[in-house]
Structures are given as C-alpha cells and as structure tokens.
Scaffold this motif. Structure first.
Motif, mmCIF file in Angstrom:
data_model
loop_
_atom_site.group_PDB
_atom_site.id
_atom_site.type_symbol
_atom_site.label_atom_id
_atom_site.label_comp_id
_atom_site.label_asym_id
_atom_site.label_seq_id
_atom_site.Cartn_x
_atom_site.Cartn_y
_atom_site.Cartn_z
ATOM 1 N N GLY A 77 0.818 -1.208 0.000
ATOM 2 C CA GLY A 77 0.000 0.000 0.000
ATOM 3 C C GLY A 77 0.850 1.256 0.000
ATOM 4 N N GLY A 78 1.952 1.234 0.746
ATOM 5 C CA GLY A 78 2.858 2.381 0.766
ATOM 6 C C GLY A 78 3.504 2.625 -0.590
ATOM 7 N N ALA A 79 3.868 1.553 -1.279
ATOM 8 C CA ALA A 79 4.461 1.704 -2.611
ATOM 9 C C ALA A 79 3.440 2.246 -3.610
ATOM 10 N N LEU A 80 2.213 1.738 -3.551
ATOM 11 C CA LEU A 80 1.158 2.243 -4.433
ATOM 12 C C LEU A 80 0.828 3.698 -4.104
ATOM 13 N N TRP A 81 0.786 4.017 -2.833
ATOM 14 C CA TRP A 81 0.553 5.387 -2.362
ATOM 15 C C TRP A 81 1.616 6.319 -2.936
ATOM 16 N N CYS A 82 2.883 5.880 -2.883
ATOM 17 C CA CYS A 82 3.982 6.685 -3.431
ATOM 18 C C CYS A 82 3.794 6.898 -4.928
ATOM 19 N N LEU A 83 3.451 5.847 -5.634
ATOM 20 C CA LEU A 83 3.279 5.950 -7.082
ATOM 21 C C LEU A 83 2.163 6.934 -7.436
ATOM 22 N N LEU A 84 1.040 6.818 -6.752
ATOM 23 C CA LEU A 84 -0.074 7.736 -7.012
ATOM 24 C C LEU A 84 0.291 9.174 -6.626
ATOM 25 N N SER A 85 1.055 9.326 -5.561
ATOM 26 C CA SER A 85 1.492 10.656 -5.134
ATOM 27 C C SER A 85 2.419 11.290 -6.154
#
Length: 141
Positions: free
Chosen positions: A26-34
C-alpha cells in the motif's frame, strides 16, 4: 453421516506478516499515485489501513490490544515507506538518476530529512487519524 473436519486455526504470525506486506504494498502504491498527482495524498493512509484491518481481524486479532497496536504500526509503516520513497524520487529527479540508483546511493538520514520537510501538519494529522482509525477498528470486537 460424515463429520466435516474443523479447519486449522490460522497462525497469528502469518497475520502479522500479511498485514505488514499489505502495508508495504500500500505504501508503494501510495507513493506511485502521489508522484503522478504531484502531492503527498496523505488521505490514502485510510485506504491502506483497510486491508491491514481486514487481515488482522481475519487472523484472530479482533478485539485485542495486540492487534490494535500491530494495525497502528502497519499504517505508520506504510506512511513512512511512502514518504521515504517520495523523497528518494524527488532526489532522483533532481540528480537525473534512476530511482533505484538514488535509493542505493542515498544516505537514509538525508531521505528522512527530506520526507520530514515535505510532510505538512495536515498530512501528519491525516496519517495520525488513519492510525487511530486502524487501531479502533481492529480493537472493536
């Protein structure tokens, strides 16, 4: 009439490991979307908390303080990981390096300082609220 065998209880350690992996993914996906939106999207901490909560509740942590603490720690881990990766991406962009090279060459202290400088009070409050949210939903029986 044959009796159905009772399913074996899930080991609780697997629940913790699964929740931690959900948090990191989730943190990696969050970073990508950010990175795509050019903002920190701190409200995604609530979205990341949902699979963590579900996983811990399914593995027998519902209604337990230990589960609530693990849930809070996992949401915090996801936020730290996301903000850390965003800082690495920022440096990689400034130096014209691939993100992997920047991640391997960069001092972790520098990335933490950059992440801390980029996170505002509102974002920190949203992440803190998501941590409390995760703790409360896991603790609820």
């Amino acid at each position: 009439m044959s009796a159905e065998p009772t399913p074996a209880p899930r080991p609780r350690v697997i629940g913790i490991a699964t929740a931690a992996m959900c948090a990191l993914a989730g943190g990696a996906l969050w970073c990508l979307l950010s990175l795509y939106s050019r903002g920190d999207l701190a409200a995604l901490a609530f979205v990341v908390a949902l699979p963590v909560i579900w996983t811990l509740r399914r593995h027998g942590y519902a209604g337990r303080w230990s589960g609530a603490l693990v849930a809070g720690a996992c949401v915090a881990l996801a936020a730290l990981y996301s903000f850390y990766l965003q800082a690495v991406a920022q440096i990689a962009g400034m130096l014209g390096l691939p993100m992997r090279d920047a991640l391997l060459r960069m001092d972790p202290g520098m990335a933490i300082d950059i992440a801390r400088a980029n996170v505002g009070v509102g974002s920190a409050a949203l992440v803190a609220a998501a941590i409390v949210f995760a703790c409360a939903l896991v603790k609820r029986a």
